[in-house]
Design an enzyme around this catalytic site. Structure first.
Site, mmCIF file in Angstrom:
data_model
loop_
_atom_site.group_PDB
_atom_site.id
_atom_site.type_symbol
_atom_site.label_atom_id
_atom_site.label_comp_id
_atom_site.label_asym_id
_atom_site.label_seq_id
_atom_site.Cartn_x
_atom_site.Cartn_y
_atom_site.Cartn_z
ATOM 1 N N GLU A 135 -1.129 -8.807 4.843
ATOM 2 C CA GLU A 135 -0.966 -8.983 6.298
ATOM 3 C C GLU A 135 -2.311 -8.962 7.031
ATOM 4 O O GLU A 135 -2.408 -9.405 8.157
ATOM 5 C CB GLU A 135 -0.016 -7.902 6.854
ATOM 6 N N CYS B 9 0.842 -1.202 0.000
ATOM 7 C CA CYS B 9 0.000 0.000 0.000
ATOM 8 C C CYS B 9 0.879 1.256 0.000
ATOM 9 O O CYS B 9 1.511 1.563 -0.989
ATOM 10 C CB CYS B 9 -0.966 -0.055 1.183
ATOM 11 N N HIS C 9 -3.575 -5.683 0.996
ATOM 12 C CA HIS C 9 -2.915 -5.914 2.284
ATOM 13 C C HIS C 9 -2.885 -7.392 2.658
ATOM 14 O O HIS C 9 -3.777 -7.862 3.379
ATOM 15 C CB HIS C 9 -3.666 -5.150 3.381
#
Lengths: 80, 221
Positions: free
Chosen positions: B197, B86, B195
């Protein structure tokens, strides 16, 4: 010396914000508006008094930070 | 796997990615403040998501001039796997490690939702645990994810298999050729807007991001 720096999107790079601004102008009744492009205007004072050196310095600033030359053009105006 | 997560002012996914890495690799990443000038010994460098410097001037522009970035660029160029998520992708683009720019989303909206992504290249240190052409579900959350590069650069990216991830159905930001993530020429630098994660643990609602960290752990431990 004062530097005036205009940063604008390169020709051909889509500018959705400019387009939205154009649409808003249209909805306010401003007819016949086209080609709205949004940019940035930066002013700064520099100690350098020599115009050539000042221009070189501000050009470096634009190349290294102020503009992203992949998508942006810049124009510098100096004022004593 | 020794990893370093760079923390900029207004990074906000630094802890999320550190948790994901620690859970999967078993080793706590070193958190490195942007004012440091040298990275610790690391097998992986991570530039996390967030809004470094409040996106002043351009997203990623100020962060890229942080003191630590000199060493990040040097290590990435020397081959250290480097992941930008990002805002991290935006910083990698500003640094020149990856070509192109992330511009304001074409519809001008901040998009925050889970998107299907197609894995386009499974031959990188980041993606080899995915299946070729596999579709995964990963959240995006950004205002400036509209990937832009000139046609020649885009053709080169496609030709060299450097588009790692593409939006599979609808494109949330107007990015050219539905690009969601790209790698550099040597394949050791990945930037992506989604994302992984945030979907690295079933408790978070998904695990489609986990294979990315598993692949890195396997390759770098």
């Amino acid at each position: 010396m004062k530097a005036h720096i205009h940063i604008t999107l390169k020709k051909g790079v889509l500018d959705p914000e400019g387009k939205a601004i154009g649409n808003a102008l249209g909805s306010l009744g401003f007819d016949g508006v086209d080609g709205v492009r949004k940019g940035k205007y930066i002013t700064l004072d520099i100690a350098e008094a020599d115009e050539d050196k000042a221009l070189k310095q501000v050009t470096q600033m634009c190349e290294k930070l102020l503009a992203n030359t992949v998508i942006e053009d810049y124009a510098i105006k100096l004022e004593a | 796997m020794r990893s370093a997560v760079i923390v900029f002012p207004a990074s906000n996914c630094d802890r999320d990615v550190a948790v994901a890495i620690e859970k999967i690799s078993g080793v706590k990443p070193r958190m490195v403040w942007h004012k440091e000038t040298a990275l610790p010994d690391a097998d992986l460098i991570v530039l996390p998501g967030g809004f470094s410097y409040g996106d002043y001037l351009r997203c990623g522009a100020m962060a890229n001039r942080s003191p630590i970035m000199k060493d990040v660029v040097a290590k990435a160029k020397a081959g250290t796997p480097t992941l930008g998520i990002c805002n991290g992708f935006q910083i990698l683009a500003e640094s020149g490690l990856l070509p192109g720019v992330l511009m304001r989303n074409a519809n001008l909206h901040f998009v925050c939702r889970t998107m299907p992504l197609r894995v386009e290249n499974t031959d990188t240190v980041f993606t080899r645990k995915y299946g070729d052409g596999e579709t995964i579900e990963v959240p995006v959350a950004h205002h400036d994810g509209n990937y832009h590069a000139d046609a020649e650069t885009l053709d080169r990216l496609e030709g060299e298999g450097r588009v790692a991830f593409r939006y599979a159905n609808d494109n949330p930001n107007g990015s050219q050729r539905d690009i969601a993530g790209i790698v550099n020429q040597s394949g050791n630098v990945l930037g992506l807007m989604p994302h992984p994660e945030r979907v690295a643990d079933a408790a978070l609602g998904g695990t489609d991001g986990a294979p990315l960290f598993e692949a890195l752990t396997e390759a770098l431990s």
